[in-house]
Design a protein around this motif. Sequence first.
Motif, PDB file in Angstrom:
ATOM      1  N   MET A 196       0.850  -1.199   0.000  1.00  0.00           N
ATOM      2  CA  MET A 196       0.000   0.000   0.000  1.00  0.00           C
ATOM      3  C   MET A 196       0.884   1.246   0.000  1.00  0.00           C
ATOM      4  N   ILE A 197       0.580   2.150  -0.928  1.00  0.00           N
ATOM      5  CA  ILE A 197       1.380   3.378  -1.014  1.00  0.00           C
ATOM      6  C   ILE A 197       0.475   4.595  -0.815  1.00  0.00           C
ATOM      7  N   VAL A 198       1.027   5.628  -0.172  1.00  0.00           N
ATOM      8  CA  VAL A 198       0.377   6.942  -0.156  1.00  0.00           C
ATOM      9  C   VAL A 198       1.062   7.796  -1.214  1.00  0.00           C
ATOM     10  N   THR A 199       0.288   8.428  -2.077  1.00  0.00           N
ATOM     11  CA  THR A 199       0.851   9.437  -2.974  1.00  0.00           C
ATOM     12  C   THR A 199       0.316  10.784  -2.509  1.00  0.00           C
ATOM     13  N   LEU A 200       1.240  11.701  -2.220  1.00  0.00           N
ATOM     14  CA  LEU A 200       0.901  12.976  -1.585  1.00  0.00           C
ATOM     15  C   LEU A 200       1.292  14.112  -2.522  1.00  0.00           C
ATOM     16  N   PHE A 201       0.311  14.843  -2.990  1.00  0.00           N
ATOM     17  CA  PHE A 201       0.535  15.848  -4.029  1.00  0.00           C
ATOM     18  C   PHE A 201       0.309  17.265  -3.517  1.00  0.00           C
ATOM     19  N   TYR A 202       1.415  18.007  -3.373  1.00  0.00           N
ATOM     20  CA  TYR A 202       1.309  19.447  -3.147  1.00  0.00           C
ATOM     21  C   TYR A 202       1.091  20.190  -4.467  1.00  0.00           C
ATOM     22  N   GLU A 203       1.458  19.531  -5.575  1.00  0.00           N
ATOM     23  CA  GLU A 203       1.340  20.159  -6.896  1.00  0.00           C
ATOM     24  C   GLU A 203       0.495  19.253  -7.780  1.00  0.00           C
ATOM     25  N   SER A 204       0.070  19.842  -8.922  1.00  0.00           N
ATOM     26  CA  SER A 204      -0.775  19.064  -9.819  1.00  0.00           C
ATOM     27  C   SER A 204       0.025  17.938 -10.490  1.00  0.00           C
ATOM     28  N   SER A 205      -0.703  16.959 -10.968  1.00  0.00           N
ATOM     29  CA  SER A 205      -0.061  15.799 -11.590  1.00  0.00           C
ATOM     30  C   SER A 205      -1.069  15.077 -12.469  1.00  0.00           C
ATOM     31  N   THR A 206      -0.617  14.647 -13.613  1.00  0.00           N
ATOM     32  CA  THR A 206      -1.439  13.767 -14.456  1.00  0.00           C
ATOM     33  C   THR A 206      -0.765  12.401 -14.561  1.00  0.00           C
ATOM     34  N   ARG A 207       0.425  12.382 -15.182  1.00  0.00           N
ATOM     35  CA  ARG A 207       1.094  11.114 -15.469  1.00  0.00           C
ATOM     36  C   ARG A 207       1.630  10.422 -14.216  1.00  0.00           C
ATOM     37  N   THR A 208       2.241  11.206 -13.330  1.00  0.00           N
ATOM     38  CA  THR A 208       2.816  10.573 -12.146  1.00  0.00           C
ATOM     39  C   THR A 208       1.703   9.960 -11.300  1.00  0.00           C
ATOM     40  N   ARG A 209       0.634  10.696 -11.151  1.00  0.00           N
ATOM     41  CA  ARG A 209      -0.465  10.172 -10.344  1.00  0.00           C
ATOM     42  C   ARG A 209      -1.046   8.897 -10.949  1.00  0.00           C
ATOM     43  N   VAL A 210      -1.338   8.955 -12.242  1.00  0.00           N
ATOM     44  CA  VAL A 210      -2.002   7.809 -12.865  1.00  0.00           C
ATOM     45  C   VAL A 210      -1.050   6.616 -12.950  1.00  0.00           C
ATOM     46  N   SER A 211       0.229   6.875 -13.272  1.00  0.00           N
ATOM     47  CA  SER A 211       1.140   5.729 -13.426  1.00  0.00           C
ATOM     48  C   SER A 211       1.375   5.032 -12.093  1.00  0.00           C
ATOM     49  N   LYS A 245      -1.992  -1.013  -8.641  1.00  0.00           N
ATOM     50  CA  LYS A 245      -3.121  -1.925  -8.810  1.00  0.00           C
ATOM     51  C   LYS A 245      -2.727  -3.132  -9.654  1.00  0.00           C
ATOM     52  N   GLN A 246      -1.882  -2.897 -10.658  1.00  0.00           N
ATOM     53  CA  GLN A 246      -1.427  -4.034 -11.472  1.00  0.00           C
ATOM     54  C   GLN A 246      -0.573  -4.998 -10.652  1.00  0.00           C
ATOM     55  N   LEU A 247       0.074  -4.472  -9.604  1.00  0.00           N
ATOM     56  CA  LEU A 247       0.902  -5.325  -8.727  1.00  0.00           C
ATOM     57  C   LEU A 247       0.090  -5.888  -7.555  1.00  0.00           C
ATOM     58  N   ASP A 248      -1.236  -5.749  -7.659  1.00  0.00           N
ATOM     59  CA  ASP A 248      -2.137  -6.201  -6.595  1.00  0.00           C
ATOM     60  C   ASP A 248      -1.960  -5.414  -5.304  1.00  0.00           C
ATOM     61  N   GLY A 249      -1.397  -4.232  -5.409  1.00  0.00           N
ATOM     62  CA  GLY A 249      -1.339  -3.332  -4.263  1.00  0.00           C
ATOM     63  C   GLY A 249      -2.467  -2.324  -4.353  1.00  0.00           C
ATOM     64  N   ASP A 250      -2.380  -1.304  -3.535  1.00  0.00           N
ATOM     65  CA  ASP A 250      -3.397  -0.256  -3.600  1.00  0.00           C
ATOM     66  C   ASP A 250      -2.764   1.074  -3.236  1.00  0.00           C
ATOM     67  N   VAL A 251      -3.523   2.138  -3.367  1.00  0.00           N
ATOM     68  CA  VAL A 251      -2.966   3.479  -3.234  1.00  0.00           C
ATOM     69  C   VAL A 251      -3.961   4.374  -2.506  1.00  0.00           C
ATOM     70  N   VAL A 252      -3.437   5.260  -1.668  1.00  0.00           N
ATOM     71  CA  VAL A 252      -4.243   6.324  -1.068  1.00  0.00           C
ATOM     72  C   VAL A 252      -3.691   7.638  -1.612  1.00  0.00           C
ATOM     73  N   VAL A 253      -4.514   8.364  -2.367  1.00  0.00           N
ATOM     74  CA  VAL A 253      -4.071   9.622  -2.968  1.00  0.00           C
ATOM     75  C   VAL A 253      -4.489  10.770  -2.047  1.00  0.00           C
ATOM     76  N   LEU A 254      -3.509  11.592  -1.649  1.00  0.00           N
ATOM     77  CA  LEU A 254      -3.794  12.663  -0.695  1.00  0.00           C
ATOM     78  C   LEU A 254      -3.302  14.006  -1.215  1.00  0.00           C
ATOM     79  N   THR A 255      -3.989  15.057  -0.806  1.00  0.00           N
ATOM     80  CA  THR A 255      -3.485  16.418  -1.008  1.00  0.00           C
ATOM     81  C   THR A 255      -3.468  17.098   0.357  1.00  0.00           C
ATOM     82  N   PRO A 256      -2.513  18.008   0.593  1.00  0.00           N
ATOM     83  CA  PRO A 256      -2.336  18.555   1.942  1.00  0.00           C
ATOM     84  C   PRO A 256      -3.567  19.266   2.485  1.00  0.00           C
TER      85      PRO A 256
END
Length: 240
Positions: free
Chosen positions: A1-16, A22-33
């Motif tokens: 499980m990973i947290v992705t924390l974005f202070y700035e905008s993102s398209t590719r980094t966020r989606v990739s 998810k392809q690795l059978d993990g999951d993600v929590v997307v956060l903004t401050p």
Amino acid sequence: MIVTLFYESSTRTRVSFEVAMKQLDGDVVVLTPTEMQIGRGETIADTARVLSRYVDAIMMRTVDPDRLNDLARYATIPVINGLTKNSHPCQLMADVMTFEERLGPIVGKSIAWLGDGNNMACTWIQAAARFGFELRLACPQVLSPPDAIVNWARENDATIVQTLYPEEAVSNADCIVTDTWLSMGDEGEDHRYDLLRRYRVDDRLMSLAKSEAIFMHCLPAHREEEVTALVMDGPKSAVW
Ligand code: NVA
């Protein structure tokens, strides 16, 4: 499980990151401050300590490198740099992979960087030391990458050529790379347009590179600013 924390905008980094987890059978929590307690004054150090107890890794995007370093200092899990004002290593790895898919091993090849000596330029400089290609940088004097990073790379056996002239950088190159003239955090610095206009990648500059040379751009692109639409959407573009 990973947290992705974005202070700035993102398209590719966020989606990739999200797709990869998810392809690795993990999951993600997307956060903004703003939606976290950071927005109410909780420190990065405390955030790092807490997130380390819930998830396996944290990826953060922030223009402020000190904030990323703070997170890494206090986290007890891996922290991944998802871009700062100084560097963007995830993009660089994707660029090297793309180059090698198209033109084979990058070692010994010539890469021309045109335009702003920004975070991507600095990361290409670091990569020149790591992967053994020649990097030619053509940037306006006042937008050159910091001497410290160029010196570091040269001390680590990188071949770095610096010039003010885009023609000199692209001559016989295997790849031409550029980036937006206004990176995140540069908003309002409109004087850059006059400085950078002569570094726009167009067909004339592409024709000075090797016949099989490719064009790369980390996106977001601004057609007719740093690159013409003809190059960006043309046959030599490896952007997509
Ligand atoms: N140099 C750009 C890269 C965006 C992915 C920026 O920092 O905004």
